[in-house]
Motif scaffolding. Structure first.
Motif: not given
Ligand code: ZN
Length: 80
Positions: A2-22
């Motif tokens: 068997a092979y490991i399968e991955y799935r991904y989900r991307i969401t925008s935080t609506g914030k910039s690096s100034a608030q959340l870091g680089p």
């Protein structure tokens, strides 16, 4: 085998690096920080499901997050 399968989900935080870091991948500033959740497919008692166990979540540029995804072709053989 068997092979490991991955799935991904991307969401925008609506914030910039100034608030959340680089960006966690390249370490640079981004005006919009995205959050990617990785999930791994598992098989248990004949049923498949998705888990975030042993998976890595990242914050950063959308492009960096996509580049960080594991390719199906590079999947590690899983020994049950
Ligand atoms: Zn980046």
């Amino acid at each position: 085998m068997a092979y490991i399968e991955y799935r991904y989900r991307i969401t925008s935080t609506g914030k910039s690096s100034a608030q959340l870091g680089p960006c966690e991948i390249c370490g640079k500033y981004t005006s919009e920080v995205f959050y990617q959740v990785e999930e791994r497919k598992y098989l248990y008692n004949g049923k498949t499901g998705w888990t975030q166990k042993n998976c890595r979540d990242y914050f950063g540029h959308k492009e960096c997050l996509i580049e960080k995804r594991r390719l199906r072709a590079n999947a590690i053989p899983e020994h049950a």
